[in-house]
Design a protein around this motif. Sequence first.
Motif, PDB file in Angstrom:
ATOM      1  N   ALA A  89       0.816  -1.130   0.010  1.00  0.00           N
ATOM      2  CA  ALA A  89       0.049   0.123   0.166  1.00  0.00           C
ATOM      3  C   ALA A  89       0.813   1.219  -0.147  1.00  0.00           C
ATOM      4  CB  ALA A  89      -0.900   0.080   1.129  1.00  0.00           C
ATOM      5  N   ALA A  90       0.905   1.931  -1.110  1.00  0.00           N
ATOM      6  CA  ALA A  90       1.527   3.249  -1.223  1.00  0.00           C
ATOM      7  C   ALA A  90       0.963   4.052  -2.310  1.00  0.00           C
ATOM      8  CB  ALA A  90       3.260   2.704  -1.509  1.00  0.00           C
ATOM      9  N   PRO A  91       1.449   5.386  -2.399  1.00  0.00           N
ATOM     10  CA  PRO A  91       0.971   6.195  -3.590  1.00  0.00           C
ATOM     11  C   PRO A  91       0.939   5.348  -4.767  1.00  0.00           C
ATOM     12  CG  PRO A  91       2.521   7.537  -1.929  1.00  0.00           C
ATOM     13  CD  PRO A  91       2.504   6.166  -1.552  1.00  0.00           C
ATOM     14  N   PRO A  92      -0.284   5.248  -5.649  1.00  0.00           N
ATOM     15  CA  PRO A  92      -0.130   4.483  -6.718  1.00  0.00           C
ATOM     16  C   PRO A  92       0.416   5.055  -8.030  1.00  0.00           C
ATOM     17  CG  PRO A  92      -2.166   5.579  -6.532  1.00  0.00           C
ATOM     18  CD  PRO A  92      -1.326   6.079  -5.364  1.00  0.00           C
ATOM     19  N   PRO A  93       1.044   4.184  -8.643  1.00  0.00           N
ATOM     20  CA  PRO A  93       1.588   4.504 -10.015  1.00  0.00           C
ATOM     21  C   PRO A  93       0.533   5.118 -10.961  1.00  0.00           C
ATOM     22  CG  PRO A  93       1.647   2.437 -10.038  1.00  0.00           C
ATOM     23  CD  PRO A  93       1.172   2.703  -8.669  1.00  0.00           C
ATOM     24  N   PRO A  94       0.909   6.201 -11.804  1.00  0.00           N
ATOM     25  CA  PRO A  94      -0.456   6.524 -12.799  1.00  0.00           C
ATOM     26  C   PRO A  94      -0.959   5.339 -13.525  1.00  0.00           C
ATOM     27  CG  PRO A  94       1.742   7.185 -13.594  1.00  0.00           C
ATOM     28  CD  PRO A  94       2.177   6.450 -12.086  1.00  0.00           C
ATOM     29  N   THR A  95      -2.281   5.421 -13.521  1.00  0.00           N
ATOM     30  CA  THR A  95      -2.840   4.185 -14.267  1.00  0.00           C
ATOM     31  C   THR A  95      -3.202   4.451 -15.816  1.00  0.00           C
ATOM     32  OG1 THR A  95      -5.368   5.244 -13.499  1.00  0.00           O
ATOM     33  CG2 THR A  95      -4.247   3.698 -12.152  1.00  0.00           C
ATOM     34  N   GLU A  96      -3.003   5.545 -16.011  1.00  0.00           N
ATOM     35  CA  GLU A  96      -3.227   5.967 -17.589  1.00  0.00           C
ATOM     36  C   GLU A  96      -2.281   4.875 -18.315  1.00  0.00           C
ATOM     37  OE1 GLU A  96      -0.367   9.250 -16.429  1.00  0.00           O
ATOM     38  OE2 GLU A  96      -2.366   8.226 -15.410  1.00  0.00           O
ATOM     39  N   SER A  97      -2.678   4.395 -19.607  1.00  0.00           N
ATOM     40  CA  SER A  97      -2.064   3.659 -20.499  1.00  0.00           C
ATOM     41  C   SER A  97      -1.542   2.326 -19.784  1.00  0.00           C
ATOM     42  CB  SER A  97      -0.653   4.528 -20.806  1.00  0.00           C
ATOM     43  OG  SER A  97      -1.096   5.625 -21.513  1.00  0.00           O
ATOM     44  N   LEU A  98      -2.127   1.897 -18.520  1.00  0.00           N
ATOM     45  CA  LEU A  98      -1.764   0.638 -18.079  1.00  0.00           C
ATOM     46  C   LEU A  98      -2.629  -0.361 -18.677  1.00  0.00           C
ATOM     47  CD1 LEU A  98      -1.747   0.980 -14.286  1.00  0.00           C
ATOM     48  CD2 LEU A  98       0.335   0.615 -15.750  1.00  0.00           C
ATOM     49  N   PHE A  99      -3.642  -0.050 -19.247  1.00  0.00           N
ATOM     50  CA  PHE A  99      -4.341  -1.124 -19.958  1.00  0.00           C
ATOM     51  C   PHE A  99      -4.277  -1.033 -21.432  1.00  0.00           C
ATOM     52  CE2 PHE A  99      -6.924   0.676 -16.006  1.00  0.00           C
ATOM     53  CZ  PHE A  99      -6.336  -0.240 -15.285  1.00  0.00           C
ATOM     54  N   ASP A 100      -4.755  -2.316 -22.010  1.00  0.00           N
ATOM     55  CA  ASP A 100      -4.763  -2.392 -23.384  1.00  0.00           C
ATOM     56  C   ASP A 100      -5.752  -3.572 -23.677  1.00  0.00           C
ATOM     57  OD1 ASP A 100      -4.564  -2.641 -26.267  1.00  0.00           O
ATOM     58  OD2 ASP A 100      -2.386  -2.673 -26.198  1.00  0.00           O
ATOM     59  N   ASP A 101      -7.130  -3.047 -23.652  1.00  0.00           N
ATOM     60  CA  ASP A 101      -8.361  -4.027 -23.872  1.00  0.00           C
ATOM     61  C   ASP A 101      -8.203  -4.757 -25.029  1.00  0.00           C
ATOM     62  OD1 ASP A 101      -8.751  -2.766 -21.460  1.00  0.00           O
ATOM     63  OD2 ASP A 101     -10.856  -1.697 -22.188  1.00  0.00           O
ATOM     64  N   ALA A 102      -7.984  -4.208 -26.087  1.00  0.00           N
ATOM     65  CA  ALA A 102      -7.599  -5.019 -27.411  1.00  0.00           C
ATOM     66  C   ALA A 102      -6.827  -6.136 -27.413  1.00  0.00           C
ATOM     67  CB  ALA A 102      -7.453  -3.919 -28.474  1.00  0.00           C
ATOM     68  N   LEU A 103      -5.999  -6.312 -26.642  1.00  0.00           N
ATOM     69  CA  LEU A 103      -5.229  -7.672 -26.474  1.00  0.00           C
ATOM     70  C   LEU A 103      -5.944  -8.595 -26.083  1.00  0.00           C
ATOM     71  CD1 LEU A 103      -1.880  -6.237 -25.334  1.00  0.00           C
ATOM     72  CD2 LEU A 103      -2.245  -6.778 -27.577  1.00  0.00           C
ATOM     73  N   PHE A 104      -7.121  -8.624 -25.341  1.00  0.00           N
ATOM     74  CA  PHE A 104      -7.876  -9.570 -24.641  1.00  0.00           C
ATOM     75  C   PHE A 104      -9.291  -9.819 -25.044  1.00  0.00           C
ATOM     76  CE2 PHE A 104      -4.589  -7.719 -22.044  1.00  0.00           C
ATOM     77  CZ  PHE A 104      -3.616  -8.832 -21.619  1.00  0.00           C
ATOM     78  N   ALA A 105      -9.694 -11.152 -25.164  1.00  0.00           N
ATOM     79  CA  ALA A 105     -10.926 -11.490 -25.408  1.00  0.00           C
ATOM     80  C   ALA A 105     -11.678 -10.774 -24.301  1.00  0.00           C
ATOM     81  CB  ALA A 105     -11.237 -13.033 -25.692  1.00  0.00           C
ATOM     82  N   ALA A 106     -13.161 -10.583 -24.697  1.00  0.00           N
ATOM     83  CA  ALA A 106     -14.309  -9.966 -23.678  1.00  0.00           C
ATOM     84  C   ALA A 106     -14.432 -11.087 -22.514  1.00  0.00           C
ATOM     85  CB  ALA A 106     -15.421  -9.620 -24.251  1.00  0.00           C
ATOM     86  N   PRO A 107     -14.565 -10.701 -21.436  1.00  0.00           N
ATOM     87  CA  PRO A 107     -14.909 -11.852 -20.307  1.00  0.00           C
ATOM     88  C   PRO A 107     -15.941 -12.536 -20.611  1.00  0.00           C
ATOM     89  CG  PRO A 107     -15.559  -9.438 -19.360  1.00  0.00           C
ATOM     90  CD  PRO A 107     -14.686  -9.481 -20.671  1.00  0.00           C
ATOM     91  N   ALA A 108     -16.271 -13.518 -20.087  1.00  0.00           N
ATOM     92  CA  ALA A 108     -17.709 -14.425 -20.242  1.00  0.00           C
ATOM     93  C   ALA A 108     -18.549 -13.946 -19.784  1.00  0.00           C
ATOM     94  CB  ALA A 108     -17.005 -15.797 -19.601  1.00  0.00           C
ATOM     95  N   ARG A 109     -18.210 -13.138 -18.562  1.00  0.00           N
ATOM     96  CA  ARG A 109     -19.415 -12.316 -17.965  1.00  0.00           C
ATOM     97  C   ARG A 109     -18.684 -10.962 -17.562  1.00  0.00           C
ATOM     98  NH1 ARG A 109     -21.815 -14.051 -12.623  1.00  0.00           N
ATOM     99  NH2 ARG A 109     -22.988 -12.355 -13.006  1.00  0.00           N
TER     100      ARG A 109
END
Length: 384
Positions: free
Chosen positions: A20-40
């Motif tokens: 638990a510490a000050p978080p790194p910036p979350t922008e650009s952490l994600f790349d949704d296009a790489l992953f199939a949509a969740p089952a739910r």
Amino acid sequence: MLRCLRLVLIVPLLWLAACAAPPPPTESLFDDALFAAPARPVDAGEVFALSEPMQRYLEQELARDVRRKGPRAALVDALYAPGRLRLDYDAQRTRNAAEAFEARSGNCLSLVIMSAALARQLGLPVQFHSVHSDAGWGRSGDLLVSSGHVNLVLRHPSGDARTRFDVVEAMLIDFEPPRPGEKQYSRSISESTVLAMYMNNRAAESLAAGEVDEAYWFARAAIESEPTFLAAHNTLAVVYLRHGQPQRAERVLQRLLAAEPANTAALANLARLYEKQGRTPEAAAVQQRLARIEPVPPYHYFQLGLEAMQRRDYAQAKAMFEKEIDRAAYHHEFHFGLALANYGLGNVKEAQRQLGLAMKASTRDAERQLYAGKLERLKALRIQ
């Protein structure tokens, strides 16, 4: 107890752990296009949601006790008294409130979530606590799991006249109290952190099952729920590594380490990433940095014991398993390994004793049944 999973792989595995510490910036952490949509769809709103059976239980089965004792005493009795909610500890899967109620079991995070959902419906203020102990490691397949623990404090509802008969201002709900000699340290955490823990657990469980796409969406939801829960950032890095995206994994790990330079799980993952890429000098530098922080990592002697067992060097294996037990006395794998080493040395009575300890320390029915079967076979051998 929870155990709240913070997944980690040791070499040649990968690590997932928490801080638990000050978080790194979350922008650009994600790349949704790489992953199939969740089952739910991953919906944080489902985590604490009451099901119809939960509502009926409160209105029909618990209502009389609530009128007679007050909501807090009624709920505590229902959670702990035999023949009521009949809650069982089960570390197999993290469940939301409705799932834990239906199954009447769950890990400690699941049971705390379910209890909090019921308590809030009764108008009880709740406070979540994260508990850290000195014996917090386990395994899930090829993943090394850093185990945390969560419990819940119930307070009086404001204006409840029955509180004059109950002088206890706050009541702790803990589904796995400390073991003898186990040191624990706790801190208050927010509901958003509990949601992040739940999502991170589900991500870890998905990774253990080989469901990398599902793991991504849960890790993403964990970070969105609480960016300061850095375990989820580490989990996301492991997801990228498993998905064959080392550059994205490195970016996440470097951001995490900028926030928390001594995060051993992130350092171990980064070193492994560099090794796989052939970046030997960088890997060595990170390993040296890690060694200064953690000279002997979790499961180190256990791994040496397994290697000795493969060589049929049972005396060496016994010595290594005993070293792990000396620093973590309640891990069923260590006692099972020691049982096998003793059996290899012909110490059947001690092997039997260690199997019994393994069975007691296990948190899953399947493991307990496995150890019980082996224990019965050893007893039969001694009788013959």
